[in-house]
Design a protein around this motif. Structure first.
Motif: not given
Length: 423
Positions: A378-386, A257-258, A309-311, A313-320
Motif C-alpha cells: 500500500d505504501r510503495t505500490g509493489s511487493y518487492a520491498p516486502a 503485480s509482476m 527469483m521473484f526479484l 525475473w519478475p513476469g517470467n512464467v516458467p521461472l515463477m
C-alpha cells in the motif's frame, strides 16, 4: 536423542499407524475453517452487503483465540491427554460450525458466532494431534509427524471443491450444516476408534506388550522456558512463519503485480499447495536420519532462492513456477521441523505445554506476515520491498536452528547431568 532400546521404526508404525491416520484427519479438521471460508465470501457479501474483510474477520477471531489459549490448552493436554481434549473439541467445533448457517444480518453477531467456533477450534489445534503422534514414535517420529501434518493439504484440496458444490446446489445457509455434518461423519468415528495417546495405550495394553509406546520423558516447563533453546526455537518459528506466510498467502497478488494474468497467477500459486506435501514428507524422512537442527537450518534457507527469483525475473512464467515450487517445498517443512525439534530438545513429558507456548507465538506470525506484506504494498505500490524485508528473516531462522546444540539425553522426567536442555 533416540533411546537405544526404542522399538524399530517398523514396530512403531505397526503400533501407531491408526493414530497417525486419525491425527491426519484431525489436522485437516483443524484447518478446515480457513479453507472453507473462501467459497462463502461472495454469497454472504451479496446477501448482507458486508465487506469481505468483515466476513473473513471471523477466521481471524478463531486465530486470535488459538494464539491466546494455546499455552493453557497445552497444560490441559499434559494433564488429561490428547484424546480427552480432541473428542469433545471436535464435537463442539462441528456443532458450532453447523450453526453458522443461522447467522443474521448483523456482522457483530457473525463475529460472536465465530468466537463460539473458536472454543472448539482451540481444543483441536496442531498441538493436540502432534502430541499423540510424538508420544508413540521415536525412531520414525519425523516421518510420522510429517504424514500427520499432510492433513492441511488434504483439507485445502477437498474442502473448497465440496463447499462450492454445496453452496451452488443448496445455498450458503444450508452449506454450513451440510459441510459440518459431512466432516463429523468422516472424522468422529476415526477419532473415537483410533485416536489414543501414549498414556491411553499404556492403560489399554498389558505391560508385557511387544511394542509398548516410548516412555514420556523430558524437561520441566520451567527448565524449558529458562533455556536459550526455547527462545531460539520460538524466534525461528515466528520469523520464518512471518516471512513464509507473508509471501505464500499473497502469491496471487504478488504474481499479478509482476505481470501475470489472474488466471496464470492462480494456476502458478496452486503449485505451492501440491509441493508442500512433498516438502513435508521429504523433511520428515530426512530428520529421522540426519541431525534435525541442520536439516531444519537448511530447509528454512531454501525460500531465499524463490524470493531471489521473484526479484530477478519478475513476469517470467516458467521461472515463477520454479520459484513457487521452491517456496512450497519449504512451507511444507515448517511445522514439521518445529514440532520435531521441540520433542528432541525438551522431550515429550511436557510437550503439550511447551509446544503450546511455541505455537501461540507462531499463530501471531500468521496474522503479522500477510498484514506486513500488504502494508508495504500500500505504501510503495509493489511487493518487492516486502520480499526484500523477508529475506533476512529466513537467515535469522536458519541461524537459530543451526545453533540449538546437541539433543539432550533424558531419563525419567529430567535430563541427565551434563545434558540439560537449559544449557
Amino acid at each position: 536423542m533416540i533411546a537405544a532400546d526404542a522399538p524399530s521404526a517398523r514396530a512403531e508404525w505397526r503400533n501407531g499407524w491408526t493414530v497417525v491416520l486419525a491425527a491426519l484427519f484431525g489436522i485437516g479438521l483443524t484447518s478446515s475453517h480457513v479453507y472453507l471460508m473462501g467459497p462463502f465470501i461472495a454469497p454472504i457479501e451479496r446477501d448482507y452487503g458486508w465487506t469481505r474483510a468483515q466476513i473473513s474477520a471471523g477466521v481471524g477471531v478463531v486465530t486470535f483465540l488459538g494464539a491466546v489459549s494455546a499455552p493453557f490448552v497445552g497444560i490441559l493436554l499434559d494433564r488429561v491427554g490428547p484424546r480427552r481434549v480432541a473428542l469433545p473439541g471436535a464435537v463442539v467445533f462441528c456443532a458450532t460450525l453447523a450453526l453458522m448457517g443461522l447467522a443474521p444480518a448483523n456482522v457483530r453477531v457473525w463475529w460472536v458466532m465465530w468466537t463460539m467456533v473458536g472454543v472448539g477450534a482451540v481444543m483441536i489445534k496442531p498441538t493436540t494431534w502432534t502430541m499423540a503422534v510424538a508420544g508413540l514414535f521415536d525412531r520414525s517420529r519425523g516421518l510420522a509427524l510429517a504424514v500427520t501434518l499432510c492433513g492441511t493439504g488434504l483439507a485445502s484440496s477437498v474442502l473448497p471443491i465440496l463447499v462450492t458444490w454445496l453452496i451452488d446446489t443448496h445455498g450458503w445457509r444450508a452449506a454450513y450444516p451440510l459441510t459440518a455434518g459431512i466432516m463429523a461423519l468422516v472424522v468422529l468415528p476415526l477419532f473415537f476408534l483410533f485416536f489414543h495417546g501414549a498414556a491411553d495405550q499404556r492403560r489399554r495394553r498389558p505391560v508385557a506388550a511387544s511394542t509398548p509406546p516410548p516412555e514420556a520423558v523430558g524437561a520441566t516447563v520451567r527448565e524449558a522456558l529458562r533455556s536459550a533453546r526455547f527462545a531460539k526455537l520460538t524466534l525461528a518459528g515466528f520469523v520464518f512463519t512471518t516471512a513464509a506466510i507473508g509471501i505464500t498467502a499473497n502469491l496471487v497478488p504478488i504474481l499479478g503485480s509482476m505481470g501475470l494474468s489472474r488466471t496464470e497467477a492462480a494456476g502458478v500459486a496452486g503449485l505451492a499447495g501440491l509441493t508442500s506435501v512433498i516438502g513435508r514428507l521429504g523433511t520428515g524422512f530426512l530428520i529421522d536420519r540426519f541431525n534435525g537442527n541442520y536439516v531444519g537450518g537448511i530447509c528454512v534457507l531454501i525460500p531465499m532462492i524463490g524470493c531471489a527469483m521473484f526479484l530477478a525475473w519478475p513476469g517470467n512464467v516458467p521461472l515463477m513456477m520454479v520459484a513457487v515450487i521452491v517456496l512450497g517445498l519449504a512451507l511444507g517443512a515448517e511445522l514439521d521441523i518445529v514440532a520435531y525439534l521441540t520433542t528432541r530438545h525438551f522431550g515429550t513429558a511436557r510437550f503439550g505445554t511447551i509446544f503450546g507456548m511455541v505455537s501461540s507465538v507462531w499463530s501471531l506470525a500468521v496474522a503479522v506476515g500477510p498484514t506486513l506484506a500488504n502494508h508495504l504494498y500500500d505504501r510503495t505500490g509493489s511487493y518487492a520491498p516486502a520480499i526484500w524485508a523477508f529475506l533476512p528473516l529466513f537467515a535469522v531462522a536458519s541461524g537459530c536452528l543451526f545453533t540449538l546444540g546437541p539433543f539432550p539425553k533424558f531419563t525419567g522426567s529430567a535430563p541427565q547431568a551434563g545434558a540439560s536442555p537449559t544449557s
